[in-house]
Scaffold this motif. Structure first.
Motif, PDB file in Angstrom:
ATOM      1  N   THR A 153       0.823  -1.228   0.000  1.00  0.00           N
ATOM      2  CA  THR A 153       0.000   0.000   0.000  1.00  0.00           C
ATOM      3  C   THR A 153       0.845   1.261   0.000  1.00  0.00           C
ATOM      4  O   THR A 153       0.454   2.269  -0.584  1.00  0.00           O
ATOM      5  N   ALA A 154       2.007   1.232   0.642  1.00  0.00           N
ATOM      6  CA  ALA A 154       2.870   2.420   0.668  1.00  0.00           C
ATOM      7  C   ALA A 154       3.369   2.756  -0.737  1.00  0.00           C
ATOM      8  O   ALA A 154       3.437   3.936  -1.119  1.00  0.00           O
ATOM      9  N   LYS A 155       3.682   1.734  -1.521  1.00  0.00           N
ATOM     10  CA  LYS A 155       4.153   1.969  -2.888  1.00  0.00           C
ATOM     11  C   LYS A 155       3.029   2.513  -3.762  1.00  0.00           C
ATOM     12  O   LYS A 155       3.232   3.426  -4.559  1.00  0.00           O
ATOM     13  N   VAL A 156       1.825   1.976  -3.601  1.00  0.00           N
ATOM     14  CA  VAL A 156       0.686   2.456  -4.395  1.00  0.00           C
ATOM     15  C   VAL A 156       0.343   3.894  -4.024  1.00  0.00           C
ATOM     16  O   VAL A 156       0.111   4.733  -4.897  1.00  0.00           O
ATOM     17  N   LEU A 157       0.320   4.194  -2.737  1.00  0.00           N
ATOM     18  CA  LEU A 157       0.040   5.568  -2.316  1.00  0.00           C
ATOM     19  C   LEU A 157       1.137   6.519  -2.776  1.00  0.00           C
ATOM     20  O   LEU A 157       0.864   7.667  -3.132  1.00  0.00           O
ATOM     21  N   GLY A 158       2.386   6.056  -2.781  1.00  0.00           N
ATOM     22  CA  GLY A 158       3.482   6.875  -3.290  1.00  0.00           C
ATOM     23  C   GLY A 158       3.335   7.154  -4.775  1.00  0.00           C
ATOM     24  O   GLY A 158       3.656   8.242  -5.253  1.00  0.00           O
ATOM     25  N   PHE A 159       2.822   6.191  -5.517  1.00  0.00           N
ATOM     26  CA  PHE A 159       2.592   6.399  -6.942  1.00  0.00           C
ATOM     27  C   PHE A 159       1.450   7.383  -7.175  1.00  0.00           C
ATOM     28  O   PHE A 159       1.492   8.195  -8.099  1.00  0.00           O
ATOM     29  N   LEU A 160       0.423   7.317  -6.343  1.00  0.00           N
ATOM     30  CA  LEU A 160      -0.750   8.183  -6.509  1.00  0.00           C
ATOM     31  C   LEU A 160      -0.523   9.601  -6.006  1.00  0.00           C
ATOM     32  O   LEU A 160      -1.400  10.451  -6.159  1.00  0.00           O
ATOM     33  N   ASP A 161       0.630   9.880  -5.409  1.00  0.00           N
ATOM     34  CA  ASP A 161       0.945  11.212  -4.889  1.00  0.00           C
ATOM     35  C   ASP A 161       2.088  11.821  -5.700  1.00  0.00           C
ATOM     36  O   ASP A 161       3.245  11.801  -5.281  1.00  0.00           O
ATOM     37  N   HIS A 183       6.269  12.420  -2.338  1.00  0.00           N
ATOM     38  CA  HIS A 183       7.357  11.479  -2.618  1.00  0.00           C
ATOM     39  C   HIS A 183       6.847  10.476  -3.645  1.00  0.00           C
ATOM     40  O   HIS A 183       6.329   9.421  -3.312  1.00  0.00           O
ATOM     41  N   TRP A 184       7.006  10.840  -4.938  1.00  0.00           N
ATOM     42  CA  TRP A 184       6.447  10.029  -6.021  1.00  0.00           C
ATOM     43  C   TRP A 184       7.312   8.810  -6.282  1.00  0.00           C
ATOM     44  O   TRP A 184       8.530   8.894  -6.391  1.00  0.00           O
ATOM     45  N   VAL A 185       6.660   7.632  -6.406  1.00  0.00           N
ATOM     46  CA  VAL A 185       7.336   6.372  -6.696  1.00  0.00           C
ATOM     47  C   VAL A 185       6.943   5.966  -8.119  1.00  0.00           C
ATOM     48  O   VAL A 185       5.807   5.548  -8.351  1.00  0.00           O
ATOM     49  N   PRO A 186       7.858   6.069  -9.093  1.00  0.00           N
ATOM     50  CA  PRO A 186       7.495   5.787 -10.489  1.00  0.00           C
ATOM     51  C   PRO A 186       7.506   4.309 -10.866  1.00  0.00           C
ATOM     52  O   PRO A 186       7.258   3.981 -12.024  1.00  0.00           O
ATOM     53  N   ASP A 187       7.758   3.418  -9.927  1.00  0.00           N
ATOM     54  CA  ASP A 187       7.860   1.995 -10.251  1.00  0.00           C
ATOM     55  C   ASP A 187       6.601   1.453 -10.921  1.00  0.00           C
ATOM     56  O   ASP A 187       6.676   0.676 -11.876  1.00  0.00           O
ATOM     57  N   LEU A 188       5.449   1.851 -10.420  1.00  0.00           N
ATOM     58  CA  LEU A 188       4.207   1.315 -10.971  1.00  0.00           C
ATOM     59  C   LEU A 188       3.906   1.858 -12.358  1.00  0.00           C
ATOM     60  O   LEU A 188       3.194   1.220 -13.136  1.00  0.00           O
ATOM     61  N   ALA A 189       4.447   3.029 -12.685  1.00  0.00           N
ATOM     62  CA  ALA A 189       4.281   3.558 -14.042  1.00  0.00           C
ATOM     63  C   ALA A 189       4.983   2.644 -15.040  1.00  0.00           C
ATOM     64  O   ALA A 189       4.474   2.387 -16.139  1.00  0.00           O
ATOM     65  N   PHE A 190       6.149   2.125 -14.675  1.00  0.00           N
ATOM     66  CA  PHE A 190       6.848   1.186 -15.553  1.00  0.00           C
ATOM     67  C   PHE A 190       6.069  -0.124 -15.673  1.00  0.00           C
ATOM     68  O   PHE A 190       6.007  -0.728 -16.741  1.00  0.00           O
ATOM     69  N   THR A 191       5.471  -0.548 -14.577  1.00  0.00           N
ATOM     70  CA  THR A 191       4.660  -1.771 -14.605  1.00  0.00           C
ATOM     71  C   THR A 191       3.461  -1.592 -15.530  1.00  0.00           C
ATOM     72  O   THR A 191       3.163  -2.467 -16.350  1.00  0.00           O
ATOM     73  N   MET A 192       2.769  -0.458 -15.405  1.00  0.00           N
ATOM     74  CA  MET A 192       1.603  -0.216 -16.253  1.00  0.00           C
ATOM     75  C   MET A 192       1.997  -0.054 -17.714  1.00  0.00           C
ATOM     76  O   MET A 192       1.295  -0.532 -18.604  1.00  0.00           O
ATOM     77  N   SER A 193       3.124   0.612 -17.988  1.00  0.00           N
ATOM     78  CA  SER A 193       3.535   0.769 -19.381  1.00  0.00           C
ATOM     79  C   SER A 193       3.929  -0.583 -19.981  1.00  0.00           C
ATOM     80  O   SER A 193       3.681  -0.828 -21.163  1.00  0.00           O
ATOM     81  N   GLY A 194       4.505  -1.465 -19.180  1.00  0.00           N
ATOM     82  CA  GLY A 194       4.792  -2.817 -19.658  1.00  0.00           C
ATOM     83  C   GLY A 194       3.530  -3.577 -19.985  1.00  0.00           C
ATOM     84  O   GLY A 194       3.464  -4.307 -20.988  1.00  0.00           O
TER      85      GLY A 194
END
Length: 97
Positions: free
Chosen positions: A25-33, A37-48
């Motif tokens: 949940t911390a990583k998802v909330l970091g991506f949504l903010d 403190h933005w976490v771009p990891d999930l953007a790479f997952t979604m683009s894949g």
């Protein structure tokens, strides 16, 4: 057959979520903010995932026949039609009945 295919798809989807870290949940909330403190990891997952979908749909849309179609027969029961030899137009007319 359809429940087995659905179960397999669900297992693959859940495995992908776990590998990509979307269960954290911390990583998802970091991506949504994006302004914190933005976490771009999930953007790479979604683009894949989008890349795989684009490649897959190029092959799927070129198929001349459907692999698995559900159609209701005249008695109202739902039957599975393995349409490897049934043209897509004929399978579509079976669905409309």
């Amino acid at each position: 057959m359809k429940p087995l295919v659905a179960l397999l798809c669900g297992i693959i989807f859940g495995f992908g979520l776990a590998i990509s870290g979307m269960t954290d949940t911390a990583k998802v909330l970091g991506f949504l903010d994006p302004f914190g403190h933005w976490v771009p990891d999930l953007a790479f997952t979604m683009s894949g995932a989008v890349f795989v979908t684009i490649i897959s749909f190029r092959f799927i849309l070129r198929r001349q026949s459907l692999v698995l179609v559900e159609a209701a027969n005249r008695t109202g029961r739902v039957t599975a039609i393995f349409a490897t030899n049934v043209p897509a137009t004929e399978a579509a007319t079976l669905i409309k009945r």
